[in-house]
Design a protein around this motif. Sequence first.
Motif, PDB file in Angstrom:
ATOM      1  N   ASN A 165     -31.560  30.929 -13.794  1.00  0.00           N
ATOM      2  CA  ASN A 165     -32.905  30.961 -14.371  1.00  0.00           C
ATOM      3  C   ASN A 165     -32.907  30.481 -15.815  1.00  0.00           C
ATOM      4  N   SER A 166     -31.893  30.889 -16.574  1.00  0.00           N
ATOM      5  CA  SER A 166     -31.821  30.471 -17.977  1.00  0.00           C
ATOM      6  C   SER A 166     -31.607  28.975 -18.093  1.00  0.00           C
ATOM      7  N   GLY A 167     -30.782  28.420 -17.205  1.00  0.00           N
ATOM      8  CA  GLY A 167     -30.578  26.976 -17.214  1.00  0.00           C
ATOM      9  C   GLY A 167     -31.859  26.228 -16.900  1.00  0.00           C
ATOM     10  N   ALA A 168     -32.605  26.732 -15.924  1.00  0.00           N
ATOM     11  CA  ALA A 168     -33.883  26.109 -15.586  1.00  0.00           C
ATOM     12  C   ALA A 168     -34.857  26.203 -16.753  1.00  0.00           C
ATOM     13  N   ALA A 169     -34.911  27.375 -17.377  1.00  0.00           N
ATOM     14  CA  ALA A 169     -35.827  27.556 -18.509  1.00  0.00           C
ATOM     15  C   ALA A 169     -35.456  26.656 -19.676  1.00  0.00           C
ATOM     16  N   LEU A 170     -34.156  26.509 -19.934  1.00  0.00           N
ATOM     17  CA  LEU A 170     -33.723  25.646 -21.041  1.00  0.00           C
ATOM     18  C   LEU A 170     -34.123  24.196 -20.781  1.00  0.00           C
ATOM     19  N   ALA A 171     -33.947  23.744 -19.543  1.00  0.00           N
ATOM     20  CA  ALA A 171     -34.319  22.367 -19.225  1.00  0.00           C
ATOM     21  C   ALA A 171     -35.821  22.144 -19.412  1.00  0.00           C
ATOM     22  N   THR A 191     -30.309  31.007 -23.906  1.00  0.00           N
ATOM     23  CA  THR A 191     -31.364  31.778 -24.576  1.00  0.00           C
ATOM     24  C   THR A 191     -31.383  31.511 -26.072  1.00  0.00           C
ATOM     25  N   SER A 192     -30.193  31.379 -26.663  1.00  0.00           N
ATOM     26  CA  SER A 192     -30.126  31.103 -28.090  1.00  0.00           C
ATOM     27  C   SER A 192     -30.738  29.744 -28.420  1.00  0.00           C
ATOM     28  N   ILE A 193     -30.416  28.738 -27.615  1.00  0.00           N
ATOM     29  CA  ILE A 193     -30.988  27.401 -27.850  1.00  0.00           C
ATOM     30  C   ILE A 193     -32.505  27.434 -27.669  1.00  0.00           C
TER      31      ILE A 193
END
Length: 350
Positions: free
Chosen positions: A115-121, A180-182
């Motif tokens: 989920n975090s990878g998807a959100a970052l993209a 999340t940090s990015i």
Amino acid sequence: MTQAPVSEPRTAPAAGRGRSARLGSPASIVGVGLAAILGAAVLSLMIGAHFVSLPDAFTHLFGSDDGSQAYAVIDSRVDRTLVAVLVGAAVAIAGVVMQGITRNPLADPGILGVNSGAALAVILGIYWFDVTTMAAYVWLALLGAAVAAVVVYAVASLGPRGPQPVTMALAGAALTAGATSITAGIMVSSSETLEVFRFWQVGSVSGRDMGAVAGVLPLFAIGFVLCLIMGGILNALALGDDLARALGQRVMVGRAVGALGAVILCASATAVAGPIAFVGLVVPHVVQLLVGPDYRRILLGSLLGGPVLMILADTLGRVVTPPAEVSVGIMTAVIGAPVLIFLVRRMGVR
């Protein structure tokens, strides 16, 4: 991925043994599940900042637009309830498949960083390319989810014993922290990106209508098909890779198909409603308690159980801090955390 798990949440695929008789037949699972979804949906139509009685809810649901406030309220709640059904089913099924192919009871789109990878993209697309359409969100989320899944598996594979439940959870936590940090850094530096992203980030079905989601439905369909055919393969994988091969299963192909289906569902759900935590982790374990260790029944039960949790969380979020609403992504975590603690104590998951 081929080594023995630290714990064995579902080690016996045979149906009808031990706890598996609690909801014996697929027909009973479907019946109970549909009744639960219907009950939750009725509550969703009635409860909120504006309460609608049950007779009025049915009258406006099946009647024509009379211009009343109650009709507008029911109309908006129908859309968000349908979106909750779709997203809840997708995330829950993805959780089952992830736990099965990794033999990791902690596997979940949130914990493994998908989920975090998807959100970052998505936020990178908003920040760099001013992306604002649902279709673009979907493809960005799919790319981010796939990259995150590959990175987590690759990092966990670096250990001397290969990917283990603990190493995969740690790799997922590390990726989640980095992503999340990015994401937070971009939002702090760009108020325009923050404005677009902030409501989507916490996970919500409010304001989503089925018309906007229609373009994503083919991806949901592909993901559901790929995951729901995994029941027999997951049962074999629960016995160990060697025995699964002896039973005629193509282990790597099965895992690849399951991972592809789960990533598609996670990405599609994240693009529609934002990151939704705990549904993919909690629902499979609750369903397992009810139907037993057979993955075919767990998949069926989770397909119906995920929507129930999503609808109830969304409905509860409308009334806990009136007149404001708490997003469903927050409420699933609020509900899921104590349920998970109970399950850990009940099942002895380590």
